[in-house]
Design a protein around this motif. Sequence first.
Motif, PDB file in Angstrom:
ATOM      1  N   TYR A  55      56.426  -0.486  69.492  1.00 30.03           N
ATOM      2  CA  TYR A  55      55.228  -0.937  68.781  1.00 30.03           C
ATOM      3  C   TYR A  55      55.236  -0.544  67.311  1.00 30.03           C
ATOM      4  CZ  TYR A  55      54.434   3.844  70.344  1.00 30.03           C
ATOM      5  OH  TYR A  55      54.609   5.172  70.620  1.00 30.03           O
ATOM      6  N   CYS A  56      56.128   0.377  66.914  1.00 31.48           N
ATOM      7  CA  CYS A  56      55.953   1.053  65.630  1.00 31.48           C
ATOM      8  C   CYS A  56      56.872   0.503  64.539  1.00 31.48           C
ATOM      9  CB  CYS A  56      56.196   2.549  65.802  1.00 31.48           C
ATOM     10  SG  CYS A  56      55.934   3.466  64.267  1.00 31.48           S
ATOM     11  N   GLN A  93      52.036  14.419  58.398  1.00 30.57           N
ATOM     12  CA  GLN A  93      52.511  13.506  59.445  1.00 30.57           C
ATOM     13  C   GLN A  93      53.844  12.900  59.039  1.00 30.57           C
ATOM     14  OE1 GLN A  93      50.985   9.347  60.536  1.00 30.57           O
ATOM     15  NE2 GLN A  93      49.806  10.665  61.909  1.00 30.57           N
ATOM     16  N   ARG A 146      49.892  11.970  70.245  1.00 28.96           N
ATOM     17  CA  ARG A 146      49.280  11.035  71.200  1.00 28.96           C
ATOM     18  C   ARG A 146      50.211  10.826  72.393  1.00 28.96           C
ATOM     19  NH1 ARG A 146      46.928   5.957  67.679  1.00 28.96           N
ATOM     20  NH2 ARG A 146      45.315   7.064  66.515  1.00 28.96           N
ATOM     21  N   GLU A 148      49.889   8.081  74.020  1.00 31.49           N
ATOM     22  CA  GLU A 148      49.998   6.625  73.822  1.00 31.49           C
ATOM     23  C   GLU A 148      49.516   5.796  75.011  1.00 31.49           C
ATOM     24  OE1 GLU A 148      50.467   6.298  70.790  1.00 31.49           O
ATOM     25  OE2 GLU A 148      51.997   7.668  70.061  1.00 31.49           O
ATOM     26  N   LEU A 188      46.941   4.277  72.435  1.00 31.62           N
ATOM     27  CA  LEU A 188      46.802   2.967  71.813  1.00 31.62           C
ATOM     28  C   LEU A 188      45.916   2.106  72.710  1.00 31.62           C
ATOM     29  CD1 LEU A 188      50.498   2.609  70.738  1.00 31.62           C
ATOM     30  CD2 LEU A 188      48.546   2.511  69.191  1.00 31.62           C
ATOM     31  N   PRO A 218      43.171   0.676  67.928  1.00 32.11           N
ATOM     32  CA  PRO A 218      43.721  -0.559  68.478  1.00 32.11           C
ATOM     33  C   PRO A 218      45.206  -0.692  68.154  1.00 32.11           C
ATOM     34  CG  PRO A 218      42.482  -1.002  66.470  1.00 32.11           C
ATOM     35  CD  PRO A 218      42.258   0.442  66.796  1.00 32.11           C
ATOM     36  N   PHE A 219      45.968  -1.206  69.101  1.00 34.79           N
ATOM     37  CA  PHE A 219      47.351  -1.598  68.844  1.00 34.79           C
ATOM     38  C   PHE A 219      47.319  -2.791  67.894  1.00 34.79           C
ATOM     39  CE2 PHE A 219      50.341  -4.989  70.231  1.00 34.79           C
ATOM     40  CZ  PHE A 219      51.438  -4.514  69.534  1.00 34.79           C
ATOM     41  N   ILE A 220      48.090  -2.702  66.798  1.00 36.50           N
ATOM     42  CA  ILE A 220      48.185  -3.804  65.822  1.00 36.50           C
ATOM     43  C   ILE A 220      49.641  -4.256  65.795  1.00 36.50           C
ATOM     44  CG2 ILE A 220      47.895  -4.462  63.398  1.00 36.50           C
ATOM     45  CD1 ILE A 220      45.743  -2.239  63.178  1.00 36.50           C
ATOM     46  N   ILE A 306      53.504   1.793  59.649  1.00 36.66           N
ATOM     47  CA  ILE A 306      53.456   1.839  61.116  1.00 36.66           C
ATOM     48  C   ILE A 306      53.056   0.467  61.655  1.00 36.66           C
ATOM     49  CG2 ILE A 306      52.306   2.893  63.083  1.00 36.66           C
ATOM     50  CD1 ILE A 306      51.922   5.390  61.521  1.00 36.66           C
ATOM     51  N   TYR A 307      52.058  -0.143  61.004  1.00 38.16           N
ATOM     52  CA  TYR A 307      51.621  -1.512  61.335  1.00 38.16           C
ATOM     53  C   TYR A 307      51.235  -2.182  60.025  1.00 38.16           C
ATOM     54  CZ  TYR A 307      47.361   1.270  61.271  1.00 38.16           C
ATOM     55  OH  TYR A 307      46.393   2.159  60.908  1.00 38.16           O
TER      56      TYR A 307
HETATM   57  N1  5AD Z   1      49.378  -0.207  65.940  1.00 36.89           N
HETATM   58  C1  5AD Z   1      48.472   0.791  65.979  1.00 36.89           C
HETATM   59  N2  5AD Z   1      48.805   2.096  66.021  1.00 36.89           N
HETATM   60  C2  5AD Z   1      50.121   2.401  66.021  1.00 36.89           C
HETATM   61  N3  5AD Z   1      50.766   3.584  66.082  1.00 36.89           N
HETATM   62  C3  5AD Z   1      52.093   3.357  66.042  1.00 36.89           C
HETATM   63  N4  5AD Z   1      52.334   2.044  65.958  1.00 36.89           N
HETATM   64  C4  5AD Z   1      51.120   1.424  65.956  1.00 36.89           C
HETATM   65  C5  5AD Z   1      50.700   0.060  65.911  1.00 36.89           C
HETATM   66  N5  5AD Z   1      51.588  -0.937  65.865  1.00 36.89           N
HETATM   67  C6  5AD Z   1      50.073   4.870  66.260  1.00 36.89           C
HETATM   68  C7  5AD Z   1      50.674   5.639  67.449  1.00 36.89           C
HETATM   69  C8  5AD Z   1      51.113   6.957  66.833  1.00 36.89           C
HETATM   70  C9  5AD Z   1      50.251   7.035  65.595  1.00 36.89           C
HETATM   71  C10 5AD Z   1      50.762   7.953  64.532  1.00 36.89           C
HETATM   72  O1  5AD Z   1      50.234   5.705  65.135  1.00 36.89           O
HETATM   73  O2  5AD Z   1      49.657   5.856  68.414  1.00 36.89           O
HETATM   74  O3  5AD Z   1      50.916   8.071  67.675  1.00 36.89           O
END
Ligand code: 5AD
Length: 351
Positions: A55-56, A93, A146, A148, A188, A218-220, A306-307
């Motif tokens: 996801y990252c 971080q 996290r 996750e 997430l 939210p997951f992005i 990250i997103y």
């Molecule tokens: N969308 C949202 N949060 C994210 N993280 C990593 N990738 C994404 C994403 N695509 C969050 C993870 C990580 C934190 C530092 O960023 O939960 O633990």
Amino acid sequence: MTTAELETWLRETNPARLETLWARADATRQAHVGDAVHLRALVEVSSHCTRRCAYCGLRAERRNLPRYRMTAAEILAAARQAAATGYGTVVLQSGEDPVLDADRLANLIQTIKTETPLAVTLSLGERRAEELAAWRAAGADRYLLRFETGDETLYEAIHPDRSGRAGERLALLATLRNLGYEIGSGVLIGLPGQSYTSLARDIARFAELDLDMVGVGPFIAHPATPLGRGEGPAPLPAHHQVPNTEAMAYKVVALTRLVCPEANLPSTTALASLNPAQGRELGLQRGANVIMPNLTPRSYRALYEIYPAKACLGETAQEGRTGMEARIRAVGRTVGRGPGGRRRSATGHGA
Ligand code: 5AD
């Protein structure tokens, strides 16, 4: 609250019922952690990462992304600036970057603790117990990691090289606790393949772990990642799949406040990214009591991707601080002073 009740709330869409959830979360926040909003200065010290989380955007396989690692002098300057601007905590971080080794970071932590009144929070990923111990001995106060998702099948599907090792982050949280850190974790929201039942269990787990801090967002989807390309786990049928929406994020924040009344809960950057105008404020009004303004030097900030479309990419430390203060006051809250650690009530569980 039982897991079944948590799940019922996660599925709730009736606006009037949801208003009662926001009101309960806000009253619980007020009663247990008060009106102060604690500001944490976030410094993203390195974008190097050896991991391949699906996801990252910082995942190792993203080879065309220029990477940076702040020097000790740059990190120290950012920490001094945080202290001078009135922050009580600096959060360091990074991706999982082996170059930030035990010695290098321990010296830096010691200097920050000697020269400033800041609490130091680390968010550096899964690290060896000896490193975590060295940083704690150097004066680090808190650690964020996290888990996750608590769904082991999903965890393994989105964390390559971690098959059969889904429990490791939970074990590390126990290690961190034993070392005397305040511990933070979280999940997430809306990962493809994440069910309502598993998210409800995750929220219940926050309470079981007696977390001092819980970060949820939210997951992005990031287009340069497997999940962003649709290569990850398939979404579940709509009746089971948690959506990665702003509305769902508020429900998780509010329910987290109800099950962890004393915890420090940030209104996260991911939430602010979905709704730049109101996301932070609505998070604060639905259970959150922490905001983490970004103090990473601006030349590096966009590289810590990250997103996509992360909130607050442009503002300076002072703008971040002043703007945030005004927004906090506008929703009737005050800015917290000092380190703002976990408060434990005399009768609190796990105290
Ligand atoms: N969308 C949202 N949060 C994210 N993280 C990593 N990738 C994404 C994403 N695509 C969050 C993870 C990580 C934190 C530092 O960023 O939960 O633990």
